[in-house]
Design a protein around this motif. Structure first.
Motif, PDB file in Angstrom:
ATOM      1  N   LEU A  17     -16.339  -5.568  -6.764  1.00  0.00           N
ATOM      2  CA  LEU A  17     -15.352  -6.118  -7.698  1.00  0.00           C
ATOM      3  C   LEU A  17     -15.924  -6.332  -9.096  1.00  0.00           C
ATOM      4  O   LEU A  17     -15.212  -6.232 -10.089  1.00  0.00           O
ATOM      5  N   SER A  18     -17.233  -6.565  -9.156  1.00  0.00           N
ATOM      6  CA  SER A  18     -17.831  -6.743 -10.482  1.00  0.00           C
ATOM      7  C   SER A  18     -18.129  -5.379 -11.119  1.00  0.00           C
ATOM      8  O   SER A  18     -18.650  -5.308 -12.222  1.00  0.00           O
ATOM      9  N   ASN A  19     -17.817  -4.344 -10.405  1.00  0.00           N
ATOM     10  CA  ASN A  19     -18.120  -2.986 -10.835  1.00  0.00           C
ATOM     11  C   ASN A  19     -16.874  -2.113 -10.892  1.00  0.00           C
ATOM     12  O   ASN A  19     -16.976  -0.885 -10.794  1.00  0.00           O
ATOM     13  N   LEU A  20     -15.723  -2.753 -11.018  1.00  0.00           N
ATOM     14  CA  LEU A  20     -14.468  -1.996 -10.884  1.00  0.00           C
ATOM     15  C   LEU A  20     -14.367  -0.829 -11.867  1.00  0.00           C
ATOM     16  O   LEU A  20     -13.749   0.190 -11.570  1.00  0.00           O
ATOM     17  N   GLN A  21     -15.008  -0.986 -13.040  1.00  0.00           N
ATOM     18  CA  GLN A  21     -14.935   0.096 -14.038  1.00  0.00           C
ATOM     19  C   GLN A  21     -15.586   1.383 -13.526  1.00  0.00           C
ATOM     20  O   GLN A  21     -15.282   2.465 -14.005  1.00  0.00           O
ATOM     21  N   ASN A  22     -16.467   1.257 -12.521  1.00  0.00           N
ATOM     22  CA  ASN A  22     -17.119   2.446 -11.966  1.00  0.00           C
ATOM     23  C   ASN A  22     -16.509   2.891 -10.640  1.00  0.00           C
ATOM     24  O   ASN A  22     -17.060   3.769  -9.975  1.00  0.00           O
ATOM     25  N   LEU A  23     -15.409   2.263 -10.270  1.00  0.00           N
ATOM     26  CA  LEU A  23     -14.825   2.597  -8.964  1.00  0.00           C
ATOM     27  C   LEU A  23     -13.484   3.297  -9.103  1.00  0.00           C
ATOM     28  O   LEU A  23     -12.687   2.952  -9.984  1.00  0.00           O
ATOM     29  N   ILE A  24     -13.257   4.248  -8.215  1.00  0.00           N
ATOM     30  CA  ILE A  24     -11.896   4.720  -7.965  1.00  0.00           C
ATOM     31  C   ILE A  24     -11.608   4.211  -6.563  1.00  0.00           C
ATOM     32  O   ILE A  24     -12.302   4.604  -5.605  1.00  0.00           O
ATOM     33  N   SER A  25     -10.669   3.305  -6.443  1.00  0.00           N
ATOM     34  CA  SER A  25     -10.530   2.572  -5.183  1.00  0.00           C
ATOM     35  C   SER A  25      -9.069   2.540  -4.778  1.00  0.00           C
ATOM     36  O   SER A  25      -8.209   2.179  -5.578  1.00  0.00           O
ATOM     37  N   ILE A  26      -8.799   2.909  -3.529  1.00  0.00           N
ATOM     38  CA  ILE A  26      -7.411   2.866  -3.058  1.00  0.00           C
ATOM     39  C   ILE A  26      -7.319   2.062  -1.765  1.00  0.00           C
ATOM     40  O   ILE A  26      -8.299   1.951  -1.012  1.00  0.00           O
ATOM     41  N   VAL A  27      -6.137   1.512  -1.544  1.00  0.00           N
ATOM     42  CA  VAL A  27      -5.898   0.769  -0.306  1.00  0.00           C
ATOM     43  C   VAL A  27      -4.580   1.231   0.304  1.00  0.00           C
ATOM     44  O   VAL A  27      -3.709   1.757  -0.392  1.00  0.00           O
ATOM     45  N   THR A  28      -4.478   1.002   1.610  1.00  0.00           N
ATOM     46  CA  THR A  28      -3.214   1.239   2.304  1.00  0.00           C
ATOM     47  C   THR A  28      -2.683  -0.096   2.779  1.00  0.00           C
ATOM     48  O   THR A  28      -3.434  -0.894   3.359  1.00  0.00           O
ATOM     49  N   LEU A  29      -1.411  -0.339   2.524  1.00  0.00           N
ATOM     50  CA  LEU A  29      -0.785  -1.598   2.929  1.00  0.00           C
ATOM     51  C   LEU A  29       0.190  -1.354   4.071  1.00  0.00           C
ATOM     52  O   LEU A  29       0.933  -0.360   4.081  1.00  0.00           O
ATOM     53  N   PHE A  30       0.147  -2.268   5.035  1.00  0.00           N
ATOM     54  CA  PHE A  30       1.155  -2.290   6.089  1.00  0.00           C
ATOM     55  C   PHE A  30       1.569  -3.755   6.240  1.00  0.00           C
ATOM     56  O   PHE A  30       0.710  -4.618   6.495  1.00  0.00           O
ATOM     57  N   GLN A  31       2.839  -4.033   6.062  1.00  0.00           N
ATOM     58  CA  GLN A  31       3.353  -5.409   6.111  1.00  0.00           C
ATOM     59  C   GLN A  31       2.484  -6.342   5.264  1.00  0.00           C
ATOM     60  O   GLN A  31       2.050  -7.397   5.723  1.00  0.00           O
ATOM     61  N   ASN A  32       2.166  -5.884   4.064  1.00  0.00           N
ATOM     62  CA  ASN A  32       1.428  -6.685   3.095  1.00  0.00           C
ATOM     63  C   ASN A  32      -0.021  -6.985   3.478  1.00  0.00           C
ATOM     64  O   ASN A  32      -0.663  -7.859   2.914  1.00  0.00           O
ATOM     65  N   ARG A  33      -0.525  -6.272   4.487  1.00  0.00           N
ATOM     66  CA  ARG A  33      -1.946  -6.362   4.846  1.00  0.00           C
ATOM     67  C   ARG A  33      -2.599  -5.059   4.438  1.00  0.00           C
ATOM     68  O   ARG A  33      -1.973  -3.999   4.522  1.00  0.00           O
ATOM     69  N   ILE A  34      -3.891  -5.121   4.078  1.00  0.00           N
ATOM     70  CA  ILE A  34      -4.614  -3.880   3.821  1.00  0.00           C
ATOM     71  C   ILE A  34      -5.144  -3.354   5.157  1.00  0.00           C
ATOM     72  O   ILE A  34      -5.841  -4.065   5.879  1.00  0.00           O
ATOM     73  N   VAL A  35      -4.785  -2.099   5.461  1.00  0.00           N
ATOM     74  CA  VAL A  35      -5.219  -1.533   6.740  1.00  0.00           C
ATOM     75  C   VAL A  35      -6.140  -0.325   6.527  1.00  0.00           C
ATOM     76  O   VAL A  35      -6.622   0.266   7.489  1.00  0.00           O
ATOM     77  N   GLY A  36      -6.367   0.020   5.273  1.00  0.00           N
ATOM     78  CA  GLY A  36      -7.308   1.097   4.971  1.00  0.00           C
ATOM     79  C   GLY A  36      -7.827   0.924   3.564  1.00  0.00           C
ATOM     80  O   GLY A  36      -7.079   0.482   2.668  1.00  0.00           O
ATOM     81  N   HIS A  37      -9.110   1.223   3.395  1.00  0.00           N
ATOM     82  CA  HIS A  37      -9.709   1.097   2.063  1.00  0.00           C
ATOM     83  C   HIS A  37     -10.675   2.256   1.884  1.00  0.00           C
ATOM     84  O   HIS A  37     -11.468   2.555   2.781  1.00  0.00           O
ATOM     85  N   SER A  38     -10.589   2.905   0.740  1.00  0.00           N
ATOM     86  CA  SER A  38     -11.535   3.981   0.466  1.00  0.00           C
ATOM     87  C   SER A  38     -11.833   3.983  -1.019  1.00  0.00           C
ATOM     88  O   SER A  38     -10.948   3.716  -1.843  1.00  0.00           O
ATOM     89  N   GLN A  39     -13.074   4.253  -1.346  1.00  0.00           N
ATOM     90  CA  GLN A  39     -13.420   4.250  -2.767  1.00  0.00           C
ATOM     91  C   GLN A  39     -14.568   5.192  -3.076  1.00  0.00           C
ATOM     92  O   GLN A  39     -15.371   5.547  -2.210  1.00  0.00           O
ATOM     93  N   ILE A  40     -14.584   5.579  -4.341  1.00  0.00           N
ATOM     94  CA  ILE A  40     -15.679   6.384  -4.872  1.00  0.00           C
ATOM     95  C   ILE A  40     -16.367   5.557  -5.944  1.00  0.00           C
ATOM     96  O   ILE A  40     -15.692   5.016  -6.834  1.00  0.00           O
ATOM     97  N   PHE A  41     -17.661   5.446  -5.820  1.00  0.00           N
ATOM     98  CA  PHE A  41     -18.455   4.791  -6.857  1.00  0.00           C
ATOM     99  C   PHE A  41     -18.942   5.880  -7.802  1.00  0.00           C
ATOM    100  O   PHE A  41     -19.657   6.799  -7.396  1.00  0.00           O
ATOM    101  N   ARG A  42     -18.519   5.793  -9.059  1.00  0.00           N
ATOM    102  CA  ARG A  42     -18.933   6.786 -10.071  1.00  0.00           C
ATOM    103  C   ARG A  42     -20.282   6.373 -10.623  1.00  0.00           C
ATOM    104  O   ARG A  42     -20.406   5.277 -11.180  1.00  0.00           O
ATOM    105  N   PHE A  43     -21.269   7.234 -10.454  1.00  0.00           N
ATOM    106  CA  PHE A  43     -22.590   6.872 -10.951  1.00  0.00           C
ATOM    107  C   PHE A  43     -22.548   6.784 -12.476  1.00  0.00           C
ATOM    108  O   PHE A  43     -22.152   7.745 -13.142  1.00  0.00           O
TER     109      PHE A  43
END
Ligand code: COA
Length: 175
Positions: A56-82
């Motif tokens: 979270l302190s590095n969000l500028q270097n992240l491409i981050s997506i989540v999947t929501l089901f009934q307002n819960r996150i059920v999947g998370h995937s991200q790329i850290f850009r060097f």
């Protein structure tokens, strides 16, 4: 990124979106709720503090997506850009899908979306390490075009107290 509605192989409809800080409590809860089996070949624990500091302190270097089901996150995937200029356009990837949503196509949908975003963002190389025993993950990465680039012998100490091999995998997005 607008919300994408996706219907999974088991008929469940979920929403895909880019992660924002407004989702952070949900993300903590999700990582707290991942089962031992889901974490067995991962890099636990993903405690709140580690997520805050590392991601979270590095969000500028992240491409981050989540999947929501009934307002819960059920999947998370991200790329850290060097951020280093010599690593321009490259980054590494992680993905976790909640145990109740695995093996019904969600990981596939999420990675397709994430790689599209990475390409749009001008990235050209995505890499990752995966424990060689993680057959489902390796299958998924190969399906999306990742190639095995090398072997990291005895690099991962499993919960079985044995050393395991990891695979270094990479994808060139312009291919
Ligand atoms: C690995 C993970 C991200 C995959 O996501 P998912 O939503 O379960 O995957 P999908 O349903 O989209 O696709 C799974 C694919 O693997 C295949 N598969 C399932 N089990 C398999 C196995 N034991 N061996 C080989 N292939 C397998 C499925 O048939 C499917 O392939 P297909 O679409 O060609 O039929 C998810 O299961 C997960 O989060 N696992 C725990 C955490 C983890 O290992 N993360 C990766 C760390 S590097």
């Amino acid at each position: 990124m607008p919300l994408d509605t996706v219907t999974l192989r088991n008929g469940t409809t979920v929403l895909l979106k880019e992660f924002t800080l407004a989702d952070k409590e949900k993300l903590f809860q999700t990582y707290e709720s991942l089962s031992d089996e889901t974490m067995r070949l991962g890099m636990p624990p993903y405690a709140r503090e580690r997520i805050e500091k590392g991601w979270l302190s590095n969000l500028q270097n992240l491409i981050s997506i989540v999947t929501l089901f009934q307002n819960r996150i059920v999947g998370h995937s991200q790329i850290f850009r060097f951020p280093h200029s010599r690593r321009k356009g490259t980054g590494d990837l992680i993905i976790y899908v909640h145990q109740d949503f695995q093996n019904v196509g969600l990981g596939t949908v999420m990675l397709i979306k994430l790689l599209q975003l990475a390409k749009k963002d001008g990235m050209h190389r995505i890499a990752l390490h995966v424990v060689a025993d993680n057959k489902r993950a390796v299958h998924l990465y190969e399906k999306l075009g990742f190639k095995i680039e090398g072997f990291l012998r005895d690099s991962y100490f499993g919960e079985d107290k044995q050393d395991h091999q990891e695979l270094a995998m990479g994808l060139i997005l312009d291919d």
